[in-house]
Design a protein around this motif. Structure first.
Motif, mmCIF file in Angstrom:
data_model
loop_
_atom_site.group_PDB
_atom_site.id
_atom_site.type_symbol
_atom_site.label_atom_id
_atom_site.label_comp_id
_atom_site.label_asym_id
_atom_site.label_seq_id
_atom_site.Cartn_x
_atom_site.Cartn_y
_atom_site.Cartn_z
ATOM 1 N N GLY A 23 0.852 -1.182 0.000
ATOM 2 C CA GLY A 23 0.000 0.000 0.000
ATOM 3 C C GLY A 23 0.885 1.229 0.000
ATOM 4 N N SER A 24 0.851 2.019 -1.077
ATOM 5 C CA SER A 24 1.834 3.098 -1.246
ATOM 6 C C SER A 24 1.191 4.366 -1.760
ATOM 7 N N ASN A 25 1.830 5.482 -1.444
ATOM 8 C CA ASN A 25 1.492 6.764 -2.052
ATOM 9 C C ASN A 25 1.577 6.597 -3.569
ATOM 10 N N GLY A 26 0.493 6.899 -4.273
ATOM 11 C CA GLY A 26 0.483 6.706 -5.716
ATOM 12 C C GLY A 26 1.571 7.484 -6.427
ATOM 13 N N PHE A 27 2.007 8.597 -5.832
ATOM 14 C CA PHE A 27 3.007 9.431 -6.496
ATOM 15 C C PHE A 27 4.411 8.824 -6.428
ATOM 16 N N ALA B 52 0.704 19.974 -10.139
ATOM 17 C CA ALA B 52 -0.205 18.940 -9.624
ATOM 18 C C ALA B 52 0.494 17.588 -9.606
ATOM 19 N N LEU B 53 1.425 17.401 -10.513
ATOM 20 C CA LEU B 53 2.238 16.191 -10.544
ATOM 21 C C LEU B 53 3.548 16.383 -9.793
ATOM 22 N N LEU B 54 4.235 17.489 -10.030
ATOM 23 C CA LEU B 54 5.596 17.658 -9.530
ATOM 24 C C LEU B 54 5.673 17.832 -8.019
ATOM 25 N N LEU B 55 4.753 18.580 -7.423
ATOM 26 C CA LEU B 55 4.853 18.850 -5.986
ATOM 27 C C LEU B 55 4.640 17.588 -5.155
ATOM 28 N N PRO B 56 3.520 16.850 -5.322
ATOM 29 C CA PRO B 56 3.376 15.621 -4.514
ATOM 30 C C PRO B 56 4.439 14.575 -4.844
ATOM 31 N N SER C 255 7.147 13.090 -2.166
ATOM 32 C CA SER C 255 7.273 11.643 -1.993
ATOM 33 C C SER C 255 8.722 11.197 -2.152
ATOM 34 N N ILE C 256 9.413 11.764 -3.140
ATOM 35 C CA ILE C 256 10.830 11.420 -3.350
ATOM 36 C C ILE C 256 11.653 11.842 -2.138
ATOM 37 N N ASP D 17 -4.052 11.200 2.222
ATOM 38 C CA ASP D 17 -4.006 12.317 1.281
ATOM 39 C C ASP D 17 -2.540 12.586 0.983
ATOM 40 N N PRO D 18 -2.106 12.392 -0.264
ATOM 41 C CA PRO D 18 -0.691 12.617 -0.586
ATOM 42 C C PRO D 18 -0.271 14.039 -0.237
ATOM 43 N N PRO D 19 0.798 14.199 0.514
ATOM 44 C CA PRO D 19 1.267 15.553 0.824
ATOM 45 C C PRO D 19 1.526 16.351 -0.450
ATOM 46 N N GLY D 20 1.018 17.561 -0.480
ATOM 47 C CA GLY D 20 1.289 18.462 -1.600
ATOM 48 C C GLY D 20 0.337 18.343 -2.767
#
Length: 850
Positions: free
Chosen positions: A66-70, A224-228, A232-233, A816-819
């Motif tokens: 179970g992982s952050n989708g990003f 919307a893609l780069l921040l979360p 995550s990285i 909720d994914p951060p960012g």
């Protein structure tokens, strides 16, 4: 057909021919490694998540427990081919990926031809430059690492936009930069540098302001893609495994430029033209810059965000490099500059470093062929000044013209051969393998959300495949992963490392792992169904089995031990401790929750049930291909193995093992530069070669074999690879199979999830207890108990848990994914600003016309 379409049609035909010649019969256009296990598998999984969660940005994927989708966004979030897949759910994602990759590749070639034409090169000159572009070996990654090159058409559209409007910001440039980010955000910084360099090339100092505004708008629209993804990285950042020297790295043999598919992959003609450009005043500065770029690895190190100095990050510079070379080549062809022989000693010094490469003969042929073509071109070169109109052609001028064109066309032969050579080194997926990977068991399972479904059939291929809200998996293969989860998987539970790196978290026949991670349903071959699993379905090639005794992904327990004690025990005992108890923080422990298995009499505070064991063999079958030298006493024996070819050694136990878990560990010392893979009873361990891109360092091989009353363990069938290596520190252990029933726990009742919930259940307890999950702890998680926010605690060193009071509770774990929300708002605001600028430019242009 009009004259202007001749060369684009020829380029399209050559493209089709090269792709056809590079693809073996019966194969699919993709590799058996990263393309199959990551790029297509994750594309399918991301599409499934988009459709299930009804969003273009899935917040959560059921991979890796179970992982952050990003963590997986690099593989397709918001990429057009994945979005197209959502509109065509009946079409296999791999077909869409292939069509999109090839379409983007061909479009890139044609756009590059257009770019050359915009620089006033003739159709023939543009055709030559475009063939060099088409045959660059970096496009090998259209069937391996897609994101290395799939941004290329949008980079070229950006360059064309700048060429059309070099004095102000082109209207569509931020859109092309946005699409670069969506296709490959890792390469986006290098692409932005390329665009800025080209802009400065065209307009000098006037480039910076419009370039900076374009970069800001394109980047912010992708937030919307780069921040979360960036957050995550950062959360899961890891130290680089590279042995690079960073800023002190040099590519002395120009492997960043020549031949390699992990560099630009061009041939000597390009290096010759760049070196020759140093002697030509108008090309000198750019040629020197390119030589620095491809010789000094420090620039690659910086563009790779200081992770490592690897040439792959330089691929976005291919259009500018070949534009530069095409301009020089055009001047040479038309007599504006002279061919020279002085670069050839330098070229030979470079290629001499390839002397011991397997393709040295082809490299030498490249050198000789280039020298011959240059000599021919010098002999038949055209006059510097074109004949004035009306002057009769001199005798033989037509022949000289034809010989000149022939000489230039000869320059394209070796690039085509190297392109085909690179493709010949690929392990393409056969159609049969592709069908097998996509084939689903004809078994309708109700997979409880509290249990997982994993596969031991091609674990690398299936590690990222078929994950959905009802089929959670413990496995994953992504460059972004939880270090703590990986540590539990490999270091604490002693799961075998099966491939060259530990980036891939792959399911293995490890009873500790299967029990701990709640793998109730398991795909295997019919002959390798693990003990404890009951076959539900099989078709001769694949079996699906079930084990109802594994732990669920969420349960209640008071059977705990502290992390301080857990960190004191070592080896197999850590896997045993996670199986028998639950590890909680020292700060959360009290007398009511400490397990009775924790011994206060033992100095270490832990009483292990593992018994160290010395097996006796009734027979040993060792083939003549295995030369064995034994050193040391019976307790510390080492075996030096020289294996002339892949071989199998069979050791038969004098007394079969029943109802016990056999543990085996040994260290491997590799005496060659090749990988060492040892498979015992179907369980594989691998020590990667020292030269591997991400060496796994797996020098301690771990194996676990569970024997039941019905499935006793009678022998060890050991498959040894060809090579020279030593096995030492060999240890055996035994643990009663009842260890998997020792943990005291109470079940929870699964409930339907809503919105951003990843787990919902009802729990009832008569005493204060611990709520434990095998879902990795990560930022963005929120736990609600009976509607009230409750503190989450890390249990078992990596997973989400919490303390519960006595009573009945409704528990909902949200994520909720951060960012993500902030990123969406920033993207929307940047989009509004960009549209406003478009409207302003439109009205300003109309005003100027009137």
């Amino acid at each position: 057909m009009t004259r202007k379409w001749i060369y684009p049609v020829l380029l399209t035909g050559l493209f089709a021919l090269l792709i056809r010649l590079s693809l073996p019969a019966g194969c699919v256009y993709g590799s058996t490694t990263d393309w199959l296990s990551q790029h297509t598998a994750l594309a399918e999984t991301i599409r499934t998540a988009m459709l299930e969660q009804k969003t273009l940005l899935p917040t959560y994927l059921s991979l890796g427990g179970g992982s952050n989708g990003f963590q997986f966004s690099y593989y397709g979030y918001l990429r057009p081919d994945i979005l197209l897949g959502c509109l065509l759910p009946a079409v296999s994602m791999y077909k869409i990926v292939i069509a999109y990759a090839l379409g983007g590749y061909l479009l890139s070639v044609l756009l590059f031809y257009l770019l050359l034409r915009r620089h006033n090169l003739s159709g023939f000159d543009s055709f030559m430059g475009s063939v060099l572009f088409l045959t660059a070996s970096c496009f090998f990654h259209t069937h391996r690492q897609l994101m290395f090159v799939n941004y290329m058409p949008f980079l070229l559209l950006a360059l064309l936009a700048v060429k059309k409007s070099p004095r102000r910001m082109p209207a569509l440039l931020p859109l092309w930069m946005l699409l670069i980010c969506l296709h490959s955000f890792y390469y986006a910084p290098a692409c932005f540098v390329v665009i800025g360099w080209y802009w400065a090339w065209l307009s000098g100092k006037y480039f910076f302001r419009p370039w900076f505004v374009s970069c800001a708008l394109g980047g912010f629209m992708a937030f919307a893609l780069l921040l979360p993804t960036g957050l995550s990285i950062l959360e899961h950042r890891r130290a680089s495994t590279s042995g690079d020297a960073g800023l002190a790295t040099f590519f002395e043999d120009f492997q960043s430029l020549l031949y390699s598919s992990y560099g630009l992959g061009v041939t000597l003609i390009v290096l010759y033209l760049v070196i020759l450009g140093v002697a030509i005043r108008k090309y000198r500065a750019i040629s020197l810059t390119f030589l620095l770029l491809f010789l000094w690895g420090g620039i690659s190190y910086l563009l790779n965000a200081t992770l490592y100095a690897r040439a792959k990050i330089l691929m976005p510079f291919l259009p500018l490099l070949l534009l530069h070379c095409a301009l020089i080549l055009s001047d040479l062809k038309n007599g504006r500059e002279r061919w020279q022989l002085w670069p050839f000693p330098l070229l030979f010094a470079v290629i001499f470093r390839y002397l011991h490469k397997s393709y040295w003969t082809l490299v030498l042929t490249d050198f000789i062929f280039l020298l011959a073509v240059v000599l021919l071109a010098m002999a038949v070169s055209e006059e510097r000044a074109e004949a004035s109109e009306g002057v009769t052609s001199m005798p033989g001028s037509r022949l000289r013209y034809l010989l000149s064109r022939f000489a230039f066309l000869c320059l394209l032969i070796i690039p085509c051969l190297f392109f085909l050579r690179s493709a010949s080194k690929e392990e393409f997926v056969t159609q049969a393998d592709m069908d097998a990977a996509l084939d689903k068991p004809a078994l309708a399972l109700y997979t409880d959300s509290l249990y997982r479904y994993d596969s031991l059939v091609h674990p690398l291929v299936n590690g990222n495949r078929e994950a959905s809200s009802v089929r959670s998996k413990s496995s994953m293969y992504s460059s972004v992963y939880s270090n703590e989860y990986s540590q539990v998987y490999y270091d604490y539970l002693k799961t075998p490392v099966q491939i060259n790196n530990r980036l891939a978290i792959l399911t293995a026949n490890n009873p500790f792992l299967l029990n701990f991670m709640g793998v109730r349903y398991l795909e295997t071959s019919p002959s390798h169904v693990p003990a404890g699993y009951r076959v539900l379905w099989e078709d001769g090639k694949t079996a699906v089995s079930e084990n109802t005794s594994v732990l669920p992904t969420a349960y209640l327990t008071t059977d705990t031990m502290t992390d301080t004690l857990f960190n004191r025990i070592k080896g197999w005992e850590q896997a045993e401790a996670l199986t028998r108890t639950t590890v909680i923080p020292e700060s959360e422990a009290d007398a009511s929750t400490i397990s009775g298995k924790v011994s206060t009499k033992n100095a270490d505070g832990w009483h292990t049930e593992i018994r160290y064991y010395q097996p006796l063999w009734s027979s040993k079958e060792i083939p003549a291909t295995v030369q064995l030298t034994t050193t040391g006493d019976i307790k510390n024996r080492s075996y030096d193995l020289k294996v002339s070819r892949d071989s199998t050694v069979t050791l038969t136990f004098k007394q079969p093992i029943q109802k016990q878990l056999l543990l085996l560990k040994f260290d491997v010392v590799n005496h060659t530069g090749k990988a060492v893979t040892i498979t015992i009873n179907g369980v594989k361990n691998k020590l990667s070669a020292p030269s591997a891109a991400y060496p796994n360092g797996n020098e301690a091989f771990q194996y676990q074999f569970l024997a039941s009353a019905e499935k006793e363990l009678t022998k060890l069938k050991i498959k040894l690879p060809k090579g020279h290596y030593t096995l030492r520190n060999i240890r055996f252990g035994l643990l009663d199979a009842s260890v998997f029933q020792e943990k005291s726990w109470n079940s929870v009742e699964s409930l339907d999830t809503e919105k951003n919930e990843i787990l919902a259940c009802r729990a009832s307890t008569d005493e204060d207890t611990w709520f434990v999950t095998s879902i990795p702890m990560q930022k963005g998680m929120t736990l609600f108990v009976d509607g009230e926010k409750t503190d989450l605690v890390t249990v078992n060193t990596a997973f989400a848990g919490a303390r519960l009071t006595a009573g009945e509770h409704e528990i909902r774990l949200c994520f909720d994914p951060p960012g993500m929300k902030a990123g969406i708002w920033i993207s929307m605001l940047a989009g509004i600003v960009w549209l406003s600028l478009l409207i302003f430019q439109h009205f300003h242009a109309n005003k100027e016309r009137h």
